[in-house]
Design a protein around this motif. Structure first.
Motif, PDB file in Angstrom:
ATOM      1  N   THR A  39       0.836  -1.212   0.000  1.00  0.00           N
ATOM      2  CA  THR A  39       0.000   0.000   0.000  1.00  0.00           C
ATOM      3  C   THR A  39       0.864   1.252   0.000  1.00  0.00           C
ATOM      4  OG1 THR A  39      -0.190  -0.185   2.417  1.00  0.00           O
ATOM      5  CG2 THR A  39      -1.969  -1.144   1.081  1.00  0.00           C
ATOM      6  N   LEU A  40       1.445   1.592   1.149  1.00  0.00           N
ATOM      7  CA  LEU A  40       2.185   2.839   1.289  1.00  0.00           C
ATOM      8  C   LEU A  40       3.435   2.896   0.418  1.00  0.00           C
ATOM      9  CD1 LEU A  40       1.925   3.376   5.145  1.00  0.00           C
ATOM     10  CD2 LEU A  40       0.515   4.396   3.339  1.00  0.00           C
ATOM     11  N   PHE A  41       4.011   1.734   0.105  1.00  0.00           N
ATOM     12  CA  PHE A  41       5.246   1.708  -0.671  1.00  0.00           C
ATOM     13  C   PHE A  41       5.038   1.042  -2.037  1.00  0.00           C
ATOM     14  CE2 PHE A  41       6.447   2.144   3.732  1.00  0.00           C
ATOM     15  CZ  PHE A  41       7.443   3.097   3.693  1.00  0.00           C
ATOM     16  N   VAL A  47       1.308   7.033  -7.473  1.00  0.00           N
ATOM     17  CA  VAL A  47       0.387   7.711  -8.405  1.00  0.00           C
ATOM     18  C   VAL A  47      -0.664   8.501  -7.620  1.00  0.00           C
ATOM     19  CG1 VAL A  47      -1.377   7.353 -10.184  1.00  0.00           C
ATOM     20  CG2 VAL A  47       0.757   6.042 -10.246  1.00  0.00           C
ATOM     21  N   GLN A  48      -1.184   7.902  -6.562  1.00  0.00           N
ATOM     22  CA  GLN A  48      -2.176   8.601  -5.746  1.00  0.00           C
ATOM     23  C   GLN A  48      -1.564   9.819  -5.061  1.00  0.00           C
ATOM     24  OE1 GLN A  48      -3.341   5.314  -3.287  1.00  0.00           O
ATOM     25  NE2 GLN A  48      -4.724   4.436  -4.827  1.00  0.00           N
ATOM     26  N   ALA A  49      -0.303   9.684  -4.614  1.00  0.00           N
ATOM     27  CA  ALA A  49       0.382  10.818  -3.991  1.00  0.00           C
ATOM     28  C   ALA A  49       0.580  11.947  -4.992  1.00  0.00           C
ATOM     29  CB  ALA A  49       1.731  10.364  -3.433  1.00  0.00           C
ATOM     30  N   LEU A  53      -0.892  15.915  -4.820  1.00  0.00           N
ATOM     31  CA  LEU A  53      -0.074  17.118  -4.989  1.00  0.00           C
ATOM     32  C   LEU A  53      -0.672  18.029  -6.059  1.00  0.00           C
ATOM     33  CD1 LEU A  53       3.546  15.620  -4.846  1.00  0.00           C
ATOM     34  CD2 LEU A  53       2.417  17.031  -3.098  1.00  0.00           C
ATOM     35  N   LEU A  54      -1.143  17.438  -7.147  1.00  0.00           N
ATOM     36  CA  LEU A  54      -1.745  18.244  -8.218  1.00  0.00           C
ATOM     37  C   LEU A  54      -3.005  18.945  -7.707  1.00  0.00           C
ATOM     38  CD1 LEU A  54      -1.408  15.874 -11.318  1.00  0.00           C
ATOM     39  CD2 LEU A  54       0.160  17.659 -10.523  1.00  0.00           C
ATOM     40  N   ALA A  55      -3.824  18.207  -6.977  1.00  0.00           N
ATOM     41  CA  ALA A  55      -5.067  18.789  -6.459  1.00  0.00           C
ATOM     42  C   ALA A  55      -4.789  19.931  -5.486  1.00  0.00           C
ATOM     43  CB  ALA A  55      -5.910  17.710  -5.780  1.00  0.00           C
ATOM     44  N   ALA A  62       5.234  18.034  -7.357  1.00  0.00           N
ATOM     45  CA  ALA A  62       4.758  17.035  -8.325  1.00  0.00           C
ATOM     46  C   ALA A  62       5.807  16.779  -9.396  1.00  0.00           C
ATOM     47  CB  ALA A  62       3.450  17.508  -8.956  1.00  0.00           C
ATOM     48  N   LEU A  63       6.454  17.837  -9.875  1.00  0.00           N
ATOM     49  CA  LEU A  63       7.510  17.669 -10.866  1.00  0.00           C
ATOM     50  C   LEU A  63       8.669  16.859 -10.310  1.00  0.00           C
ATOM     51  CD1 LEU A  63       7.743  21.150 -12.656  1.00  0.00           C
ATOM     52  CD2 LEU A  63       7.129  18.955 -13.681  1.00  0.00           C
ATOM     53  N   GLY A  64       9.038  17.137  -9.057  1.00  0.00           N
ATOM     54  CA  GLY A  64      10.109  16.374  -8.429  1.00  0.00           C
ATOM     55  C   GLY A  64       9.753  14.915  -8.297  1.00  0.00           C
ATOM     56  N   LEU A  65       8.511  14.640  -7.959  1.00  0.00           N
ATOM     57  CA  LEU A  65       8.068  13.253  -7.812  1.00  0.00           C
ATOM     58  C   LEU A  65       8.070  12.537  -9.160  1.00  0.00           C
ATOM     59  CD1 LEU A  65       6.908  11.065  -5.922  1.00  0.00           C
ATOM     60  CD2 LEU A  65       4.620  11.992  -6.417  1.00  0.00           C
ATOM     61  N   MET A  66       7.624  13.231 -10.203  1.00  0.00           N
ATOM     62  CA  MET A  66       7.510  12.617 -11.528  1.00  0.00           C
ATOM     63  C   MET A  66       8.843  12.514 -12.258  1.00  0.00           C
ATOM     64  SD  MET A  66       4.073  14.178 -13.294  1.00  0.00           S
ATOM     65  CE  MET A  66       4.200  13.024 -14.669  1.00  0.00           C
ATOM     66  N   GLN A  67       9.807  13.340 -11.878  1.00  0.00           N
ATOM     67  CA  GLN A  67      11.061  13.460 -12.633  1.00  0.00           C
ATOM     68  C   GLN A  67      10.761  13.817 -14.086  1.00  0.00           C
ATOM     69  OE1 GLN A  67      14.303  10.561 -11.332  1.00  0.00           O
ATOM     70  NE2 GLN A  67      12.474   9.282 -11.107  1.00  0.00           N
TER      71      GLN A  67
END
Length: 340
Positions: A39-41, A47-49, A53-55, A62-67
């Protein structure tokens, strides 16, 4: 304190109890680790995280997460309130279980399902396994990608409104990098021209920009302004007591003598105004007006006088010079700009 019926617990039995308790704890830890890993990992949790961030309008995080790589363009929709507005219509966001990618052991694909302004949509994300955290939990990171772009086009104006934000146009075009999913609503409204809102849902990256082409339409105020100027021009023409008013479409020829004092032009029907966009400019369709002329003619041979009423249709054209707030009308026959 021991009672009469109590028996001392042997060291072996005490050790067994501690061993059983330790096993329960280990089982619970292992179960918790497995559950947390799923779940958490998990890839879908990432994707849910990202969607959270976008919302929240947290575009930088979000950019950092997506690379993700940001293509050239106006980045106004990538952060803050505008980003939040692109996500306002995204509801019921859920993710499927991550699926393996054929031939790529370290990659997983996650499909998200959601509603965009009530319409069911989906987006897919690719994530890569990136080792372990604390030697127990899987690390999943987004595979590097390039954000999609939206190309907004509109003629006549130099800015449009996108999700309540003014966006400048260069040569009638603006390109906006956006996250996905995103909902973009573009429109504009000026004194002379307007375009109804057009919406676009971006669900995935694409090599070419998604296009929003706004359909510009003249406003009622614009048509009314042209109509008033054409009417003023024709009213000036009919005020002249001559058979051929200068710079006007009207003309009457006769071999009889005419007393200028008897000449009276009037408009029977004003033209219908129709404006179209052609070859990069707004043009006025050919105009047709109906005019009535009353006059008294005197026969040169007999001297007899006759009162006449002549009604006819006359055609002419006019050139427009426009901006978002101003308009001028120049009848071609006149060659001079109509006042007002």
């Amino acid at each position: 304190m021991n009672t009469r019926n109590s028996k001392p617990i042997s060291a072996a039995r005490l050790a067994l109890r501690w061993a059983l308790a330790a096993m329960v704890v280990i089982v619970l830890v292992l179960a918790g680790t497995i559950l947390a890993n799923r779940t958490l990992f998990s890839p879908q949790h990432q994707v849910q995280a990202l969607q959270q961030l976008l919302a929240q309008g947290e575009g930088a995080k979000a950019l950092g997460l997506m690379q993700a790589k940001v293509p050239a363009g106006d980045a106004v929709a990538l952060n803050g309130e505008v980003l939040k507005r692109t996500q306002a219509g995204i509801t019921d966001f859920t993710t499927d279980e991550a699926q393996p990618v054929e031939g790529e052991d370290q990659l997983r694909t996650v499909t998200a399902h959601y509603k965009a302004d009530g319409v069911q949509k989906e987006s897919s994300y690719t994530l890569r396994h990136d080792g372990k955290s604390w030697l127990l939990f899987d690390k999943w990171v987004f595979a590097p990608s390039t954000l999609p772009t939206v190309s907004i086009k509109a003629n006549t104006v130099n800015e449009v409104t996108v999700n309540e934000q003014k966006i400048p146009l260069a040569a009638g075009v603006s390109t906006l990098p956006v996250f996905y999913p995103s909902i973009l609503d573009a429109s504009f409204s000026t004194k002379n021209f307007a375009a109804d809102t057009r919406g676009m849902v971006v669900t995935k990256p694409a090599k070419e920009p998604v296009e929003i082409a706004l359909q510009t339409k003249p406003t009622k105020e614009f048509i009314a302004a042209i109509n008033a100027k054409v009417k003023s021009y024709l009213d000036k023409c009919v005020s002249e007591q001559v058979l051929m008013p200068a710079g006007c479409p009207f003309a009457y020829t006769t071999s009889a003598r005419v007393n200028p004092a008897t000449i009276d032009w009037s408009i029977a029907k004003y033209p219908t105004i129709e404006v179209n966009y052609y070859n990069g400019a707004w043009v006025l369709s050919p105009l047709t007006t109906s005019a009535t002329l009353t006059l008294t003619e005197q026969d040169l041979r007999t001297g007899a006088k006759e009162k006449k009423t002549v009604k006819d249709e006359y055609s002419f054209t006019a050139k427009l010079t426009t901006s978002t707030t101003e308009v001028s009308v120049r009848p071609v026959a006149d060659g001079e700009q109509v006042a007002g």
